[in-house]
Design a protein around this motif. Structure first.
Motif, PDB file in Angstrom:
ATOM      1  N   LYS A   8       0.629  -1.301   0.182  1.00 15.69           N
ATOM      2  CA  LYS A   8       0.465  -0.081   0.110  1.00 15.69           C
ATOM      3  C   LYS A   8       0.902   1.471   0.129  1.00 15.69           C
ATOM      4  CE  LYS A   8      -2.528  -1.088   3.481  1.00 15.69           C
ATOM      5  NZ  LYS A   8      -1.693  -2.208   3.670  1.00 15.69           N
ATOM      6  N   SER A   9       1.621   1.290   0.878  1.00 13.27           N
ATOM      7  CA  SER A   9       2.579   2.608   0.540  1.00 13.27           C
ATOM      8  C   SER A   9       4.077   2.749  -0.665  1.00 13.27           C
ATOM      9  CB  SER A   9       3.678   2.508   1.942  1.00 13.27           C
ATOM     10  OG  SER A   9       2.328   2.278   3.442  1.00 13.27           O
ATOM     11  N   THR A  10       3.772   1.118  -0.818  1.00 19.29           N
ATOM     12  CA  THR A  10       4.806   1.950  -1.724  1.00 19.29           C
ATOM     13  C   THR A  10       4.139   1.974  -2.901  1.00 19.29           C
ATOM     14  OG1 THR A  10       6.448  -0.037  -1.459  1.00 19.29           O
ATOM     15  CG2 THR A  10       6.517   0.346  -3.416  1.00 19.29           C
ATOM     16  N   ILE A  11       2.843   1.894  -3.633  1.00 16.81           N
ATOM     17  CA  ILE A  11       2.168   1.942  -4.840  1.00 16.81           C
ATOM     18  C   ILE A  11       1.727   3.144  -4.594  1.00 16.81           C
ATOM     19  CG2 ILE A  11       0.132   0.367  -6.008  1.00 16.81           C
ATOM     20  CD1 ILE A  11       2.849  -1.091  -6.293  1.00 16.81           C
ATOM     21  N   GLY A  12       1.326   3.264  -3.075  1.00 15.04           N
ATOM     22  CA  GLY A  12       0.358   4.523  -2.843  1.00 15.04           C
ATOM     23  C   GLY A  12       1.249   5.535  -3.534  1.00 15.04           C
ATOM     24  N   ALA A  13       2.456   6.075  -2.887  1.00 21.29           N
ATOM     25  CA  ALA A  13       2.765   6.704  -3.459  1.00 21.29           C
ATOM     26  C   ALA A  13       3.869   6.855  -4.888  1.00 21.29           C
ATOM     27  CB  ALA A  13       4.654   6.428  -2.201  1.00 21.29           C
ATOM     28  N   ALA A  14       3.643   5.836  -5.342  1.00 21.76           N
ATOM     29  CA  ALA A  14       3.753   5.720  -7.243  1.00 21.76           C
ATOM     30  C   ALA A  14       2.548   6.079  -7.777  1.00 21.76           C
ATOM     31  CB  ALA A  14       4.523   4.659  -7.066  1.00 21.76           C
ATOM     32  N   LEU A  15       1.602   5.388  -7.265  1.00 23.36           N
ATOM     33  CA  LEU A  15       0.053   5.887  -7.411  1.00 23.36           C
ATOM     34  C   LEU A  15      -0.008   7.797  -7.709  1.00 23.36           C
ATOM     35  CD1 LEU A  15      -2.007   5.205  -9.226  1.00 23.36           C
ATOM     36  CD2 LEU A  15      -3.099   4.937  -6.996  1.00 23.36           C
ATOM     37  N   ALA A  16      -0.341   8.392  -6.245  1.00 19.57           N
ATOM     38  CA  ALA A  16       0.397   9.523  -6.095  1.00 19.57           C
ATOM     39  C   ALA A  16       1.232  10.223  -7.830  1.00 19.57           C
ATOM     40  CB  ALA A  16       0.528   9.447  -5.144  1.00 19.57           C
ATOM     41  N   ALA A  17       2.561   9.778  -7.491  1.00 21.62           N
ATOM     42  CA  ALA A  17       2.959  10.971  -8.816  1.00 21.62           C
ATOM     43  C   ALA A  17       2.545  10.647  -9.264  1.00 21.62           C
ATOM     44  CB  ALA A  17       4.540   9.632  -8.129  1.00 21.62           C
ATOM     45  N   ALA A  18       1.870   9.056  -9.925  1.00 20.66           N
ATOM     46  CA  ALA A  18       1.808   9.321 -11.290  1.00 20.66           C
ATOM     47  C   ALA A  18       0.530  10.384 -11.771  1.00 20.66           C
ATOM     48  CB  ALA A  18       0.977   7.907 -11.233  1.00 20.66           C
ATOM     49  N   LEU A  19      -0.546  10.066 -10.356  1.00 16.74           N
ATOM     50  CA  LEU A  19      -1.908  11.524 -10.722  1.00 16.74           C
ATOM     51  C   LEU A  19      -1.496  12.238 -10.304  1.00 16.74           C
ATOM     52  CD1 LEU A  19      -3.608   8.367  -8.702  1.00 16.74           C
ATOM     53  CD2 LEU A  19      -4.090   9.251 -11.513  1.00 16.74           C
ATOM     54  N   GLY A  20      -0.548  12.596  -9.380  1.00  9.17           N
ATOM     55  CA  GLY A  20      -0.148  14.167  -9.772  1.00  9.17           C
ATOM     56  C   GLY A  20      -0.871  15.108  -8.729  1.00  9.17           C
ATOM     57  N   VAL A  21      -1.145  13.989  -7.552  1.00  9.81           N
ATOM     58  CA  VAL A  21      -1.817  13.923  -6.196  1.00  9.81           C
ATOM     59  C   VAL A  21      -1.154  13.960  -4.446  1.00  9.81           C
ATOM     60  CG1 VAL A  21      -3.642  14.089  -7.142  1.00  9.81           C
ATOM     61  CG2 VAL A  21      -2.932  11.861  -6.057  1.00  9.81           C
ATOM     62  N   PRO A  22      -1.214  14.406  -4.376  1.00 11.08           N
ATOM     63  CA  PRO A  22       0.354  14.287  -2.546  1.00 11.08           C
ATOM     64  C   PRO A  22      -0.771  12.300  -2.326  1.00 11.08           C
ATOM     65  CG  PRO A  22      -0.937  16.423  -2.783  1.00 11.08           C
ATOM     66  CD  PRO A  22      -2.090  15.494  -3.445  1.00 11.08           C
ATOM     67  N   PHE A  23       0.349  12.445  -1.512  1.00 15.68           N
ATOM     68  CA  PHE A  23       0.254  10.095  -0.870  1.00 15.68           C
ATOM     69  C   PHE A  23       0.361  10.937   0.378  1.00 15.68           C
ATOM     70  CE2 PHE A  23       2.591   7.447   1.251  1.00 15.68           C
ATOM     71  CZ  PHE A  23       1.515   6.053   0.853  1.00 15.68           C
ATOM     72  N   ALA A  24      -0.067  10.061   1.510  1.00 15.97           N
ATOM     73  CA  ALA A  24      -0.741   9.968   2.951  1.00 15.97           C
ATOM     74  C   ALA A  24      -0.664   9.038   2.905  1.00 15.97           C
ATOM     75  CB  ALA A  24      -1.006  11.440   3.621  1.00 15.97           C
ATOM     76  N   ASP A  25       0.163   8.233   4.332  1.00 14.75           N
ATOM     77  CA  ASP A  25      -0.236   6.874   4.680  1.00 14.75           C
ATOM     78  C   ASP A  25      -0.867   6.283   5.783  1.00 14.75           C
ATOM     79  OD1 ASP A  25       0.768   4.069   6.343  1.00 14.75           O
ATOM     80  OD2 ASP A  25       2.699   4.382   4.710  1.00 14.75           O
ATOM     81  N   GLY A  26      -1.726   5.696   6.039  1.00 13.57           N
ATOM     82  CA  GLY A  26      -2.968   5.804   6.972  1.00 13.57           C
ATOM     83  C   GLY A  26      -2.527   5.549   7.969  1.00 13.57           C
ATOM     84  N   ASP A  27      -1.378   4.940   8.141  1.00 12.05           N
ATOM     85  CA  ASP A  27      -0.436   4.298   9.364  1.00 12.05           C
ATOM     86  C   ASP A  27       0.032   5.895  10.521  1.00 12.05           C
ATOM     87  OD1 ASP A  27      -0.873   1.644   8.859  1.00 12.05           O
ATOM     88  OD2 ASP A  27       1.256   1.273   8.191  1.00 12.05           O
ATOM     89  N   ASP A  28       0.127   6.952   9.843  1.00  9.72           N
ATOM     90  CA  ASP A  28       0.381   8.275  10.122  1.00  9.72           C
ATOM     91  C   ASP A  28      -0.661   8.860  10.729  1.00  9.72           C
ATOM     92  OD1 ASP A  28       3.510   7.403   9.416  1.00  9.72           O
ATOM     93  OD2 ASP A  28       3.070   8.849   7.571  1.00  9.72           O
ATOM     94  N   LEU A  29      -1.249   8.224  10.477  1.00  8.38           N
ATOM     95  CA  LEU A  29      -2.529   8.973  11.665  1.00  8.38           C
ATOM     96  C   LEU A  29      -3.679   7.700  12.297  1.00  8.38           C
ATOM     97  CD1 LEU A  29      -5.081   9.810   8.060  1.00  8.38           C
ATOM     98  CD2 LEU A  29      -3.436  11.038   9.078  1.00  8.38           C
ATOM     99  N   HIS A  30      -3.147   7.508  12.644  1.00  9.54           N
ATOM    100  CA  HIS A  30      -3.446   6.009  13.558  1.00  9.54           C
ATOM    101  C   HIS A  30      -2.926   6.638  15.043  1.00  9.54           C
ATOM    102  CE1 HIS A  30      -5.228   2.104  12.447  1.00  9.54           C
ATOM    103  NE2 HIS A  30      -4.285   1.993  11.603  1.00  9.54           N
ATOM    104  N   PRO A  31      -3.641   6.623  16.001  1.00  9.64           N
ATOM    105  CA  PRO A  31      -3.530   7.457  17.956  1.00  9.64           C
ATOM    106  C   PRO A  31      -2.309   6.225  17.455  1.00  9.64           C
ATOM    107  CG  PRO A  31      -6.219   6.998  17.510  1.00  9.64           C
ATOM    108  CD  PRO A  31      -5.212   6.193  16.438  1.00  9.64           C
TER     109      PRO A  31
END
Length: 160
Positions: A8-31
């Protein structure tokens, strides 16, 4: 979306770059309590997840006005995806599909991640595939990352 170690993190970051939008990792939103619980090998309960899923939905909704966001998030059950969509109704999901055996192999070989391989089985026990009425697509996560991203971009463009 998908269980731990599906990329998810690897593909998410690459997908965000391909789409020209920011990437965020949901793990960072966990309490911090959630992260500590998972790190100790204890699966989260739904009560643990609800505030986190609300934060994921809020992050997606906030980013929509500026063009969108790719957010890596397990979103394992329909109820979790519905909770995210309650905050971000236009959210679309990319399910990175991988066998449990391959996810376990990947999780066992990675270093420095808080999520232990011992929780992979509980995530697969929880996983519900996307329903036909859900906005989203399924992509084979065993492909090389560039191929996964290309397939995801093509499928998401068709779906949207």
């Amino acid at each position: 979306m998908g269980p731990s170690a599906t990329g998810k993190s690897t593909i998410g970051a690459a997908l965000a770059a391909a789409l020209g939008v920011p990437f965020a990792d949901g793990d960072d939103l966990h309490p911090a309590e959630n992260t500590a619980k998972m790190a100790s090998g204890v699966p989260l309960t739904d009560d643990d997840r609800w505030p986190w899923l609300d934060a994921c939905g809020a992050a997606l909704a906030e980013a929509e006005a500026s063009g969108g966001l790719v957010l890596a998030c397990s979103a394992l059950r329909r109820a979790y995806r519905d909770r995210i969509r309650a905050g971000a109704p236009t959210a679309s999901f990319l399910h990175l599909h991988l066998t449990e055996e391959e996810a376990l192999r990947r999780a066992s070989s990675r270093e420095g991640h808080f999520m232990p391989a011992s929780l992979v089985a509980s995530q697969y026990a929880t996983l519900e595939m996307l329903d036909d009425d859900e906005a989203g697509v399924v992509v084979d996560a065993t492909l090389p990352p560039d191929s996964v991203v290309a397939a995801a971009v093509a499928a998401l463009r068709r779906a949207l």
